[in-house]
Design an enzyme around this catalytic site. Structure first.
Site, short mmCIF file in Angstrom:
data_model
loop_
_atom_site.label_atom_id
_atom_site.label_comp_id
_atom_site.label_asym_id
_atom_site.label_seq_id
_atom_site.Cartn_x
_atom_site.Cartn_y
_atom_site.Cartn_z
N ASP A 19 16.57 16.02 -35.32
CA ASP A 19 15.53 16.80 -36.01
C ASP A 19 16.03 18.19 -36.42
O ASP A 19 16.90 18.76 -35.77
CB ASP A 19 14.31 16.92 -35.09
CG ASP A 19 13.07 17.34 -35.87
OD1 ASP A 19 13.01 17.11 -37.09
OD2 ASP A 19 12.16 17.92 -35.25
N ASN A 21 16.76 19.05 -39.89
CA ASN A 21 17.55 19.09 -41.13
C ASN A 21 16.91 19.99 -42.18
O ASN A 21 17.60 20.77 -42.84
CB ASN A 21 17.68 17.69 -41.74
CG ASN A 21 18.49 16.76 -40.88
OD1 ASN A 21 19.10 17.19 -39.90
ND2 ASN A 21 18.52 15.48 -41.23
N ARG A 23 14.67 22.45 -41.86
CA ARG A 23 14.66 23.88 -41.50
C ARG A 23 16.05 24.47 -41.62
O ARG A 23 16.23 25.62 -42.03
CB ARG A 23 14.10 24.06 -40.09
CG ARG A 23 12.57 24.03 -40.06
CD ARG A 23 12.05 23.86 -38.67
NE ARG A 23 12.27 22.50 -38.19
CZ ARG A 23 12.21 22.12 -36.93
NH1 ARG A 23 11.95 23.02 -36.00
NH2 ARG A 23 12.39 20.87 -36.58
N ARG A 32 15.69 20.67 -48.93
CA ARG A 32 15.69 19.92 -47.66
C ARG A 32 16.76 18.82 -47.63
O ARG A 32 17.41 18.60 -46.62
CB ARG A 32 14.31 19.28 -47.44
CG ARG A 32 13.19 20.29 -47.19
CD ARG A 32 11.86 19.56 -47.01
NE ARG A 32 11.96 18.58 -45.93
CZ ARG A 32 11.81 18.86 -44.64
NH1 ARG A 32 11.52 20.09 -44.26
NH2 ARG A 32 11.93 17.92 -43.74
N HIS A 36 19.77 16.97 -44.91
CA HIS A 36 20.00 15.56 -44.54
C HIS A 36 21.48 15.20 -44.78
O HIS A 36 22.09 14.54 -43.96
CB HIS A 36 19.08 14.63 -45.33
CG HIS A 36 17.62 14.88 -45.09
ND1 HIS A 36 17.10 15.04 -43.83
CD2 HIS A 36 16.56 15.00 -45.94
CE1 HIS A 36 15.78 15.24 -43.92
NE2 HIS A 36 15.44 15.23 -45.18
N TRP A 68 7.35 8.09 -44.03
CA TRP A 68 6.96 7.59 -45.36
C TRP A 68 5.96 8.53 -46.01
O TRP A 68 5.78 8.50 -47.23
CB TRP A 68 6.36 6.18 -45.26
CG TRP A 68 7.34 5.10 -44.96
CD1 TRP A 68 7.38 4.35 -43.82
CD2 TRP A 68 8.41 4.61 -45.78
NE1 TRP A 68 8.43 3.44 -43.88
CE2 TRP A 68 9.07 3.57 -45.07
CE3 TRP A 68 8.89 4.95 -47.06
CZ2 TRP A 68 10.17 2.88 -45.59
CZ3 TRP A 68 9.99 4.25 -47.57
CH2 TRP A 68 10.61 3.24 -46.84
N LEU A 130 30.79 0.26 -28.70
CA LEU A 130 29.47 0.88 -28.78
C LEU A 130 28.52 0.07 -29.66
O LEU A 130 28.90 -0.38 -30.73
CB LEU A 130 29.64 2.29 -29.38
CG LEU A 130 28.35 3.06 -29.71
CD1 LEU A 130 27.66 3.52 -28.42
CD2 LEU A 130 28.65 4.26 -30.60
N ARG A 187 16.90 15.66 -28.16
CA ARG A 187 16.23 16.05 -29.40
C ARG A 187 16.67 17.45 -29.81
O ARG A 187 16.54 18.40 -29.03
CB ARG A 187 14.70 16.03 -29.25
CG ARG A 187 13.99 16.44 -30.56
CD ARG A 187 12.48 16.32 -30.53
NE ARG A 187 11.95 16.51 -31.88
CZ ARG A 187 10.89 15.90 -32.40
NH1 ARG A 187 10.22 15.05 -31.68
NH2 ARG A 187 10.50 16.14 -33.63
N ARG A 193 8.74 17.00 -28.13
CA ARG A 193 7.88 15.81 -28.19
C ARG A 193 8.73 14.60 -28.52
O ARG A 193 9.88 14.75 -28.93
CB ARG A 193 6.76 16.00 -29.23
CG ARG A 193 7.24 16.36 -30.63
CD ARG A 193 6.07 16.44 -31.61
NE ARG A 193 6.51 16.93 -32.90
CZ ARG A 193 6.29 18.17 -33.36
NH1 ARG A 193 5.61 19.04 -32.64
NH2 ARG A 193 6.73 18.54 -34.55
N SER A 195 7.56 12.05 -30.64
CA SER A 195 7.28 11.61 -32.03
C SER A 195 7.32 10.10 -32.23
O SER A 195 7.94 9.61 -33.18
CB SER A 195 8.24 12.31 -33.01
OG SER A 195 8.13 13.70 -32.91
C1 IPE Z 1 11.23 12.56 -35.96
O1 IPE Z 1 11.30 13.76 -36.65
C2 IPE Z 1 11.77 11.44 -36.81
C3 IPE Z 1 13.21 11.50 -37.09
C4 IPE Z 1 14.06 12.35 -36.62
C5 IPE Z 1 13.70 10.45 -37.97
P1 IPE Z 1 10.03 14.34 -37.42
O2 IPE Z 1 10.46 15.63 -38.02
O3 IPE Z 1 9.49 13.33 -38.36
O4 IPE Z 1 9.01 14.57 -36.24
P2 IPE Z 1 7.65 15.40 -36.16
O5 IPE Z 1 6.79 14.90 -37.27
O6 IPE Z 1 8.00 16.84 -36.34
O7 IPE Z 1 7.11 15.13 -34.82
C1 IPE Z 2 14.99 15.15 -39.36
O1 IPE Z 2 14.92 16.42 -39.93
C2 IPE Z 2 15.33 14.07 -40.36
C3 IPE Z 2 14.24 13.15 -40.68
C4 IPE Z 2 13.05 13.18 -40.14
C5 IPE Z 2 14.50 12.13 -41.68
P1 IPE Z 2 13.62 16.92 -40.64
O2 IPE Z 2 13.67 16.49 -42.07
O3 IPE Z 2 12.41 16.50 -39.91
O4 IPE Z 2 13.78 18.50 -40.56
P2 IPE Z 2 12.67 19.55 -40.15
O5 IPE Z 2 12.14 19.13 -38.82
O6 IPE Z 2 11.63 19.53 -41.23
O7 IPE Z 2 13.40 20.85 -40.09
MG MG Z 3 11.43 17.29 -38.33
#
Ligand code: IPE
Ligand code: IPE
Ligand code: MG
Length: 249
Positions: A19, A21, A23, A32, A36, A68, A130, A187, A193, A195
């Site tokens: 999580d 990416n 930000r 954004r 990724h 989605w 792995l 995480r 959390r 999620s």
């Molecule tokens: C969880 O991250 C899903 C993935 C890393 C693929 P999110 O960014 O979607 O989670 P929430 O919505 O902040 O809990």
């Molecule tokens: C996780 O990073 C990647 C996916 C959920 C696909 P985010 O895209 O959720 O990045 P933040 O949490 O918004 O920074």
């Molecule tokens: Mg996120």
């Protein structure tokens, strides 16, 4: 850090919520999707780190059911990145004896992503190192409902009696199949959390939240640090400290 890890007490199954990416990208003044893209290097380092140590199972939260609901452009960007990355990485995965798998509602993925994924899964299916599982269009609640449907079907057809539904039987229907429950869940990104990730498999996992690190910044040293911290924890599984076998140093 790597030298400090006790190789006889490795987590058998590591799960990661990659999580932060978006930000991270925003901090650089970028879109954004840039975040990724930069997360791929972190995935590579994590896989390599697990291969080097001999970790058996790594499960990466790549795209959740809830994801989605993001803007269409971001979802499309992630899907394209997925296809490109799997295609590019699979020769190295194969060389490293990594077996690729995927869990989630794969039918909801674009056709081209499904094809690339299936080809890569087929190519690596006999590898014995792995097991790398990508959670794609995945959520823990989705998985539990899927298991319930399969069990209901078996009961209905007479193949399974209600009194024979045990935790082991339930677990055998999970998407993660023969993988053991998660020992260590990492995480990044600062949120504490889960999620909707691996709800069943995380039942007794050690949780390791990284407050000051976004996923694109994650490197092998962070993986080794998390494993080292995991090894310092006392996993009691409901018992008392005194009941546990004393640790040999
Ligand atoms: C969880 O991250 C899903 C993935 C890393 C693929 P999110 O960014 O979607 O989670 P929430 O919505 O902040 O809990
Ligand atoms: C996780 O990073 C990647 C996916 C959920 C696909 P985010 O895209 O959720 O990045 P933040 O949490 O918004 O920074
Ligand atoms: Mg996120």
């Amino acid at each position: 850090m790597k030298e400090n890890i006790n190789l006889s007490n490795l987590p058998k199954h590591i799960a990661v919520i990659m999580d932060g990416n978006g930000r991270w990208a925003k901090k650089q003044g970028a879109m954004r999707i840039f975040g990724h893209h930069h997360g791929i290097k972190s995935v590579r380092e994590t896989v390599e780190g697990c291969v080097e140590l001999g970790v058996k199972y790594l499960t990466l939260y790549t795209f959740s059911t809830e994801n989605w609901n993001r803007p269409k452009l971001e979802v499309e960007g992630i899907m394209q990145l997925l296809i490109k990355t799997i295609g590019e990485e699979v020769p190295d995965l194969n060389k490293n004896n990594v077996r690729l798998k995927a869990i989630g509602d794969l039918d909801s993925l674009p056709k081209s992503a499904r094809k690339t994924l299936q080809d890569s899964i087929d190519l690596t299916k006999n590898n014995t190192g792995l097991t790398l599982t990508l959670a794609l269009s995945y959520s823990g609640k989705w998985e539990i409902v899927e298991v319930t449907k399969k069990i209901a079907q078996q009961v209905k057809s007479g193949a399974l009696a209600i009194e024979n539904i045990t935790e082991e039987v339930f677990a055998s229907f999970l998407a993660t199949e023969k993988a053991p429950d998660v020992d260590l869940m990492i995480r990044t990104g600062g949120d504490h959390r889960i999620s909707n990730y691996l709800l069943w498999q995380l039942a007794y996992a050690e949780l390791y939240f990284m407050d000051d690190l976004y996923w694109p910044e994650f490197r092998k040293q962070h993986l080794f640090g998390a494993i080292y911290e995991y090894q310092q924890r006392e996993r009691r599984f409901g018992k008392t400290s005194e009941q546990l076998p004393s640790v040999k140093v």
